[in-house]
Design an enzyme around this catalytic site. Structure first.
Site, mmCIF file in Angstrom:
data_model
loop_
_atom_site.group_PDB
_atom_site.id
_atom_site.type_symbol
_atom_site.label_atom_id
_atom_site.label_comp_id
_atom_site.label_asym_id
_atom_site.label_seq_id
_atom_site.Cartn_x
_atom_site.Cartn_y
_atom_site.Cartn_z
ATOM 1 N N ARG A 54 -21.529 -0.882 -14.788
ATOM 2 C CA ARG A 54 -20.618 -0.038 -15.571
ATOM 3 C C ARG A 54 -19.502 0.537 -14.699
ATOM 4 N NH1 ARG A 54 -23.066 4.775 -19.153
ATOM 5 N NH2 ARG A 54 -23.235 5.745 -17.108
ATOM 6 N N ARG A 107 0.636 2.457 -7.764
ATOM 7 C CA ARG A 107 1.065 1.485 -6.739
ATOM 8 C C ARG A 107 1.306 2.144 -5.389
ATOM 9 N NH1 ARG A 107 5.782 -1.303 -10.185
ATOM 10 N NH2 ARG A 107 6.192 0.914 -10.383
ATOM 11 N N LYS A 153 -15.896 5.573 -17.902
ATOM 12 C CA LYS A 153 -16.446 6.746 -17.202
ATOM 13 C C LYS A 153 -15.479 7.125 -16.081
ATOM 14 C CE LYS A 153 -20.966 8.506 -15.778
ATOM 15 N NZ LYS A 153 -20.954 9.757 -16.519
ATOM 16 N N GLU A 186 -20.519 12.216 -29.783
ATOM 17 C CA GLU A 186 -21.537 12.407 -28.738
ATOM 18 C C GLU A 186 -21.467 13.834 -28.231
ATOM 19 O OE1 GLU A 186 -20.762 10.045 -25.203
ATOM 20 O OE2 GLU A 186 -18.650 10.574 -25.198
HETATM 21 N N1 PXG Z 1 -21.608 10.452 -22.742
HETATM 22 C C1 PXG Z 1 -20.889 11.008 -21.749
HETATM 23 C C2 PXG Z 1 -19.523 11.488 -22.025
HETATM 24 C C3 PXG Z 1 -21.449 11.125 -20.465
HETATM 25 O O1 PXG Z 1 -20.738 11.660 -19.478
HETATM 26 C C4 PXG Z 1 -23.484 10.085 -21.314
HETATM 27 C C5 PXG Z 1 -22.857 9.997 -22.548
HETATM 28 C C6 PXG Z 1 -24.837 9.508 -21.142
HETATM 29 O O2 PXG Z 1 -24.748 8.212 -20.526
HETATM 30 P P1 PXG Z 1 -25.840 7.682 -19.503
HETATM 31 O O3 PXG Z 1 -25.323 6.368 -19.081
HETATM 32 O O4 PXG Z 1 -25.935 8.681 -18.392
HETATM 33 O O5 PXG Z 1 -27.122 7.577 -20.238
HETATM 34 C C7 PXG Z 1 -22.777 10.673 -20.239
HETATM 35 C C8 PXG Z 1 -23.406 10.760 -18.889
HETATM 36 C C9 PXG Z 1 -22.793 15.474 -14.994
HETATM 37 C C10 PXG Z 1 -23.467 14.239 -15.495
HETATM 38 O O6 PXG Z 1 -22.442 15.531 -13.826
HETATM 39 C C11 PXG Z 1 -22.909 13.560 -16.544
HETATM 40 C C12 PXG Z 1 -23.519 12.428 -17.054
HETATM 41 C C13 PXG Z 1 -24.681 11.968 -16.488
HETATM 42 C C14 PXG Z 1 -25.226 12.639 -15.397
HETATM 43 C C15 PXG Z 1 -24.610 13.793 -14.883
HETATM 44 O O7 PXG Z 1 -22.576 16.408 -15.782
HETATM 45 N N2 PXG Z 1 -22.923 11.835 -18.112
#
Ligand code: PXG
Length: 296
Positions: A54, A107, A153, A186
């Site tokens: 990812r 760039r 991300k 979400e």
């Molecule tokens: N939506 C968003 C916007 C996220 O940032 C998820 C869903 C869950 O995805 P995963 O792949 O983790 O199952 C995330 C994940 C933090 C922190 O520092 C943020 C995430 C994960 C771990 C730590 O706040 N975001």
């Protein structure tokens, strides 16, 4: 004195107190970069390959060329965990556009900056998993899929932070965001699921969600357990009248939601299906088959 954690910056391991980057890095100046969060459970870097995949997808969407192969990246991450000696840890991998000048043109940045932090994280209070959390429905809409979408991300989390500020203002644990059409998208940093009549529903990617790695694994797990999982548009009314609601994310795993915008979800306690999934996911977290073993 406790040993300082070591942070990987562009090939060097430096003590946390000296882990610094240039103020001219476009990650700092413009949020121009991508990141991943990976957990280490009992010496296993959980689903690390999925996270690295990812990371490279996010980078590709930003025309950001990571100067390491995926194999080299995996090695660098595993080594950073090893030197820090943590069997249970939180890993943050960041790739920024790198040092440039003032002016946002990518760039001008000669090479990306790669940072690997190995530390701990706490996103919710200790009782969150046993008692559930509360949430608001934020007035801040999820980014559009044709804009700074959270499908990538990236290091731009202002959209989530604005929502989180609203939750903080009323003492709620999490903010649930709607997409620009008004359907459930979400949480600020987690994906959302609802349960109604024994069926599990979750929003589709077209709602501007991050395609969560935990989300995907939970969907598979639910199907293995014999539940029907449907990706569909979910209205706010469907959310508020669900039998169960839970959130999924890398650091949080699965968290039950028991109150949303003043409405009690189900009987106000973590639901049966949520608890079953939590239990099964806990087993997965300790399985070496789900990742790469960092320590023998
Ligand atoms: N939506 C968003 C916007 C996220 O940032 C998820 C869903 C869950 O995805 P995963 O792949 O983790 O199952 C995330 C994940 C933090 C922190 O520092 C943020 C995430 C994960 C771990 C730590 O706040 N975001």
């Amino acid at each position: 004195m406790e040993k300082e954690p070591l942070v990987y910056i562009d090939g060097s391991l430096v003590p946390k107190s000296q882990a610094k980057i240039s103020v001219f890095d476009h990650g700092f100046l413009y949020g121009d970069g991508v990141f991943e969060s990976i957990m280490v459970f009992n010496g296993v870097a959980f689903q690390i390959k999925e996270h690295v995949d990812r990371l490279y997808d996010s980078a590709k969407a930003l025309c950001l060329e990571i100067p390491l192969t995926k194999e080299e990246m995996l090695k660098a991450i595993i080594n950073a965990v090893r030197v820090n000696g943590l069997r249970d840890a939180y890993i943050r991998v960041l790739v920024t556009r790198g040092v440039g000048d003032l002016g946002l043109d990518p760039r001008k940045c000669r090479k990306p900056t790669l940072i690997i932090i190995v530390d701990k994280i706490k996103l919710f209070k200790d009782e969150a998993w046993s008692q559930g959390v509360t949430a608001i429905i934020s007035s801040v809409r999820r980014d559009r899929v044709d804009a700074t979408t959270h499908e990538i991300k990236s290091m731009n989390y202002l959209n989530s932070i604005l929502a989180k500020l609203e939750a903080n203002a009323v003492g709620a644990d999490e903010a649930i965001m709607l997409d620009e059409r008004g359907f459930v998208s979400e949480g600020a940093t987690d994906n959302i699921f609802i349960v109604k009549g024994g069926v599990i529903y979750t929003p589709q990617r077209s709602s501007g969600i991050l395609p969560g790695i935990t989300r995907r694994r939970i969907m598979m797990l639910a199907e293995e357990l014999g539940y029907h999982v449907v990706e569909k548009d979910i209205t706010p009314a469907e959310l508020l009248t669900a039998d169960e609601v839970f959130l999924t994310g890398t650091a949080a795993s699965i968290v039950p939601v028991v109150k949303i915008a003043g409405r009690t979800i189900g009987d106000g306690k973590p639901g049966v299906i949520t608890r079953k999934l939590m239990e099964k996911f806990r087993e997965l977290k300790e399985s070496p088959a789900e990742g790469i073993k960092v320590f023998e």
